[in-house]
Design a protein around this motif. Structure first.
Motif, PDB file in Angstrom:
ATOM      1  N   ASN A 253       0.831  -1.209   0.000  1.00  0.00           N
ATOM      2  CA  ASN A 253       0.000   0.000   0.000  1.00  0.00           C
ATOM      3  C   ASN A 253       0.861   1.253   0.000  1.00  0.00           C
ATOM      4  O   ASN A 253       0.563   2.236  -0.686  1.00  0.00           O
ATOM      5  N   ALA A 254       1.941   1.216   0.794  1.00  0.00           N
ATOM      6  CA  ALA A 254       2.855   2.358   0.829  1.00  0.00           C
ATOM      7  C   ALA A 254       3.510   2.562  -0.535  1.00  0.00           C
ATOM      8  O   ALA A 254       3.619   3.696  -1.033  1.00  0.00           O
ATOM      9  N   LEU A 255       3.924   1.475  -1.164  1.00  0.00           N
ATOM     10  CA  LEU A 255       4.540   1.556  -2.488  1.00  0.00           C
ATOM     11  C   LEU A 255       3.582   2.179  -3.499  1.00  0.00           C
ATOM     12  O   LEU A 255       3.956   3.086  -4.268  1.00  0.00           O
TER      13      LEU A 255
ATOM     14  N   LEU B  69      20.710  -0.045 -10.769  1.00  0.00           N
ATOM     15  CA  LEU B  69      19.254  -0.070 -10.891  1.00  0.00           C
ATOM     16  C   LEU B  69      18.591   0.642  -9.713  1.00  0.00           C
ATOM     17  O   LEU B  69      19.121   0.643  -8.602  1.00  0.00           O
ATOM     18  N   ILE B  70      17.438   1.222  -9.980  1.00  0.00           N
ATOM     19  CA  ILE B  70      16.504   1.618  -8.935  1.00  0.00           C
ATOM     20  C   ILE B  70      15.250   0.820  -9.199  1.00  0.00           C
ATOM     21  O   ILE B  70      14.623   0.968 -10.261  1.00  0.00           O
ATOM     22  N   ASN B  71      14.915  -0.087  -8.295  1.00  0.00           N
ATOM     23  CA  ASN B  71      13.758  -0.945  -8.561  1.00  0.00           C
ATOM     24  C   ASN B  71      12.824  -1.047  -7.373  1.00  0.00           C
ATOM     25  O   ASN B  71      13.235  -0.872  -6.225  1.00  0.00           O
ATOM     26  N   MET B  72      11.568  -1.278  -7.693  1.00  0.00           N
ATOM     27  CA  MET B  72      10.505  -1.395  -6.703  1.00  0.00           C
ATOM     28  C   MET B  72       9.974  -2.827  -6.702  1.00  0.00           C
ATOM     29  O   MET B  72       9.728  -3.390  -7.776  1.00  0.00           O
TER      30      MET B  72
ATOM     31  N   TYR C 143       3.055   6.060  -3.753  1.00  0.00           N
ATOM     32  CA  TYR C 143       4.031   6.923  -4.419  1.00  0.00           C
ATOM     33  C   TYR C 143       3.765   7.052  -5.918  1.00  0.00           C
ATOM     34  O   TYR C 143       4.370   7.904  -6.576  1.00  0.00           O
ATOM     35  N   GLY C 144       2.889   6.210  -6.457  1.00  0.00           N
ATOM     36  CA  GLY C 144       2.534   6.323  -7.870  1.00  0.00           C
ATOM     37  C   GLY C 144       3.717   6.149  -8.801  1.00  0.00           C
ATOM     38  O   GLY C 144       3.754   6.738  -9.885  1.00  0.00           O
ATOM     39  N   ILE C 145       4.674   5.329  -8.422  1.00  0.00           N
ATOM     40  CA  ILE C 145       5.896   5.176  -9.222  1.00  0.00           C
ATOM     41  C   ILE C 145       5.870   3.955 -10.127  1.00  0.00           C
ATOM     42  O   ILE C 145       6.605   3.882 -11.118  1.00  0.00           O
ATOM     43  N   LEU C 146       5.028   2.981  -9.802  1.00  0.00           N
ATOM     44  CA  LEU C 146       4.971   1.759 -10.604  1.00  0.00           C
ATOM     45  C   LEU C 146       4.504   2.054 -12.019  1.00  0.00           C
ATOM     46  O   LEU C 146       3.588   2.844 -12.236  1.00  0.00           O
ATOM     47  N   ASP C 147       5.160   1.406 -12.996  1.00  0.00           N
ATOM     48  CA  ASP C 147       4.791   1.516 -14.415  1.00  0.00           C
ATOM     49  C   ASP C 147       4.876   2.942 -14.954  1.00  0.00           C
ATOM     50  O   ASP C 147       4.153   3.309 -15.876  1.00  0.00           O
ATOM     51  N   THR C 148       5.747   3.742 -14.359  1.00  0.00           N
ATOM     52  CA  THR C 148       5.981   5.087 -14.885  1.00  0.00           C
ATOM     53  C   THR C 148       7.200   5.068 -15.797  1.00  0.00           C
ATOM     54  O   THR C 148       8.033   4.154 -15.745  1.00  0.00           O
TER      55      THR C 148
ATOM     56  N   THR D 207      10.848   3.921   3.661  1.00  0.00           N
ATOM     57  CA  THR D 207      10.046   5.095   4.003  1.00  0.00           C
ATOM     58  C   THR D 207      10.276   5.472   5.466  1.00  0.00           C
ATOM     59  O   THR D 207      10.859   4.708   6.247  1.00  0.00           O
ATOM     60  N   ASP D 208       9.787   6.644   5.843  1.00  0.00           N
ATOM     61  CA  ASP D 208       9.891   7.073   7.246  1.00  0.00           C
ATOM     62  C   ASP D 208       9.161   6.124   8.180  1.00  0.00           C
ATOM     63  O   ASP D 208       9.482   6.033   9.369  1.00  0.00           O
ATOM     64  N   ASP D 209       8.172   5.403   7.638  1.00  0.00           N
ATOM     65  CA  ASP D 209       7.411   4.442   8.451  1.00  0.00           C
ATOM     66  C   ASP D 209       8.074   3.068   8.498  1.00  0.00           C
ATOM     67  O   ASP D 209       7.533   2.138   9.104  1.00  0.00           O
ATOM     68  N   GLY D 210       9.225   2.925   7.831  1.00  0.00           N
ATOM     69  CA  GLY D 210       9.958   1.669   7.903  1.00  0.00           C
ATOM     70  C   GLY D 210       9.628   0.656   6.837  1.00  0.00           C
ATOM     71  O   GLY D 210      10.068  -0.502   6.938  1.00  0.00           O
ATOM     72  N   TYR D 211       8.872   1.032   5.804  1.00  0.00           N
ATOM     73  CA  TYR D 211       8.539   0.094   4.739  1.00  0.00           C
ATOM     74  C   TYR D 211       9.618   0.112   3.661  1.00  0.00           C
ATOM     75  O   TYR D 211       9.921   1.172   3.089  1.00  0.00           O
ATOM     76  N   ALA D 212      10.200  -1.059   3.384  1.00  0.00           N
ATOM     77  CA  ALA D 212      11.204  -1.171   2.331  1.00  0.00           C
ATOM     78  C   ALA D 212      10.492  -1.389   0.998  1.00  0.00           C
ATOM     79  O   ALA D 212       9.888  -2.440   0.767  1.00  0.00           O
ATOM     80  N   LEU D 213      10.559  -0.405   0.131  1.00  0.00           N
ATOM     81  CA  LEU D 213       9.799  -0.443  -1.127  1.00  0.00           C
ATOM     82  C   LEU D 213      10.569  -1.117  -2.254  1.00  0.00           C
ATOM     83  O   LEU D 213       9.977  -1.614  -3.205  1.00  0.00           O
ATOM     84  N   GLY D 214      11.866  -1.099  -2.161  1.00  0.00           N
ATOM     85  CA  GLY D 214      12.719  -1.649  -3.208  1.00  0.00           C
ATOM     86  C   GLY D 214      14.151  -1.350  -2.847  1.00  0.00           C
ATOM     87  O   GLY D 214      14.500  -1.328  -1.665  1.00  0.00           O
ATOM     88  N   SER D 215      15.001  -1.089  -3.845  1.00  0.00           N
ATOM     89  CA  SER D 215      16.397  -0.805  -3.535  1.00  0.00           C
ATOM     90  C   SER D 215      17.050  -0.035  -4.670  1.00  0.00           C
ATOM     91  O   SER D 215      16.539   0.023  -5.788  1.00  0.00           O
ATOM     92  N   ILE D 216      18.182   0.559  -4.362  1.00  0.00           N
ATOM     93  CA  ILE D 216      19.111   1.018  -5.383  1.00  0.00           C
ATOM     94  C   ILE D 216      20.288   0.056  -5.301  1.00  0.00           C
ATOM     95  O   ILE D 216      20.812  -0.211  -4.212  1.00  0.00           O
ATOM     96  N   CYS D 217      20.658  -0.520  -6.436  1.00  0.00           N
ATOM     97  CA  CYS D 217      21.667  -1.572  -6.410  1.00  0.00           C
ATOM     98  C   CYS D 217      22.626  -1.438  -7.586  1.00  0.00           C
ATOM     99  O   CYS D 217      22.335  -0.755  -8.578  1.00  0.00           O
ATOM    100  N   VAL D 218      23.780  -2.065  -7.434  1.00  0.00           N
ATOM    101  CA  VAL D 218      24.757  -2.149  -8.517  1.00  0.00           C
ATOM    102  C   VAL D 218      25.062  -3.617  -8.763  1.00  0.00           C
ATOM    103  O   VAL D 218      24.982  -4.442  -7.854  1.00  0.00           O
ATOM    104  N   MET D 219      25.403  -3.931 -10.018  1.00  0.00           N
ATOM    105  CA  MET D 219      25.663  -5.315 -10.395  1.00  0.00           C
ATOM    106  C   MET D 219      26.859  -5.390 -11.336  1.00  0.00           C
ATOM    107  O   MET D 219      27.167  -4.434 -12.044  1.00  0.00           O
TER     108      MET D 219
END
Length: 400
Positions: free
Chosen positions: A15-17, A48-51, A20-25, A121-133
């Motif tokens: 719900n938190a994710l 990558l920045i992924n959700m 943010y209205g970021i999916l499929d943008t 998020t400030d509420d502690g929900y991990a929405l995804g990550s920024i990662c390197v590969m």
């Protein structure tokens, strides 16, 4: 291969994710700048920045790969979000029983090294990550790890800002239908924007100051691009607050030396006027009784607007005159700039309306709207007469 665990707060996290209205943008430059910086700092071909949605990993930004979505059970980041406060590093996925037979390891794109920091998020929900590969074993030094953690905060602040911007846009649409709601809208939206904007600027500056030895010239350029973007947003936020704060009831009439007031404005913006080689003509203007702060805002906006839309092929001149008429002082600010099409006379006084692109002429779109609001609050009116490529004359009334 071990499937990633589902967080205990999964329903709330999803719900938190979604909020943010970021999916499929579509991709956005600000996010792409951050993945470029991450790849440069960590010296990896992929960032990558992924959700992590309920069934998939959605890539908001992808540097070094054309993949923008993969099943959640294959996602390294779906493992990372189970430890929101920790950087997850996989030095060699072929030796890790969670990933050894993962299709993304055994097949294209053959991920061997991974490092990902959760986006929390400030509420502690991990929405995804920024990662390197990378496609070979690797590791990150302490500076690189700290940089990736800082970038995760930066991504979250950018997401917060984008969410507030959407709220701002929604309120702007209401404003155009219900102009009387502008004051409460601007105050609320602008105050909500200030904190994430301040954090964006803070983390960008920290990144620039503390990791300059890690960043190469291109990375520093991307950081500077992002800093400039935050400055543009700061301009909009401050103008919104100033616009909303225009309240006749809080102003007191006083004796105004108009010549000294214009001197003040020109002195404050001396660099801009010098660069424009501007000639500002005003002689023996009268002292008047009025609201000094309000008049200063009006004259300042009109002068800066004239400088902004000057013609580059002719010496720039702007002239200010004041005529006394029954019950009013009539001000005229005349320039020899680009001029305005007749059909646009009313449009330029509306909030957020501009006749030019931000790429060509920077500004918030609130200057002339603020002038109109001030003048009308005090019983006067403001209007313009203009000819394209000859110049414009702005008139406004100050009630005695």
């Amino acid at each position: 291969m071990k499937s990633p665990l589902i967080p205990k707060n999964e329903e709330e996290r999803i719900n938190a994710l979604k909020s943010y209205g970021i999916l499929d943008t579509l991709p956005e430059e600000d996010y792409d700048n951050l993945t470029r910086i991450a790849a440069l700092i960590c010296d990896t071909p992929v960032a990558l920045i992924n959700m992590i949605d309920s069934e998939r990993s959605f890539l908001k930004s992808a540097k070094g790969t054309n993949i923008f979505e993969s099943p959640r059970e294959y996602s390294f980041c779906a493992h990372a979000i189970n430890n929101p406060s920790e950087l997850m590093v996989v030095n060699d996925s072929r030796e890790d029983d969670r990933f050894a037979d993962n299709p993304l390891v055994t097949g294209d794109p053959h991920i061997i090294f991974y490092a990902g920091m959760p986006l929390v998020t400030d509420d502690g929900y991990a929405l995804g990550s920024i990662c390197v590969m990378d496609y070979k074993p690797g590791e990150l030094n302490e500076a690189q790890q700290n940089a990736l953690k800082s970038l995760s905060h930066q991504v979250m602040q950018l997401m917060e800002l984008r969410m507030k911007n959407r709220q701002l846009q929604a309120y702007q649409n209401k404003l155009e239908l219900y102009a009387s709601g502008m004051e409460s809208f601007a105050q609320m939206a602008s105050h909500d924007l200030k904190d994430p904007l301040r954090m964006i600027s803070l983390f960008l500056q920290k990144l620039k100051n503390n990791y300059s030895e890690v960043l190469d010239g291109k990375a520093k350029e991307y950081v500077d691009f992002s800093i400039n973007a935050s400055k543009k947003m700061t301009l909009l936020v401050n103008d919104l607050l100033n616009y909303a704060a225009l309240d006749k009831d809080t102003m007191v009439k006083e004796e105004i030396n108009v010549n000294e007031l214009i001197d003040e404005i020109i002195s404050y913006h001396a660099v801009i006027f010098e660069e424009a080689k501007a000639q500002v003509i005003y002689k023996a203007l009268p002292n008047i009784k009025g609201y000094k702060t309000a008049l200063k805002i009006v004259l300042q906006n009109l002068l800066m607007n004239a400088v902004k839309f000057r013609r580059m092929d002719t010496p720039f001149v702007v002239e200010i005159t004041v005529e006394e008429e029954p019950n009013i002082w009539l001000f005229k600010v005349k320039d020899n700039g680009m001029g305005i099409e007749g059909g646009d006379y009313e449009k330029i006084f509306k909030p957020f309306k501009s006749l030019h692109t931000q790429a060509d002429y920077k500004g918030s779109g609130l200057g002339l709207a603020a002038c109109k609001k001030i003048i009308e609050q005090h019983g006067g009116k403001i209007w313009v007469e203009s000819k394209v490529q000859e110049g414009s004359t702005f008139y406004f009334e100050i009630i005695k």
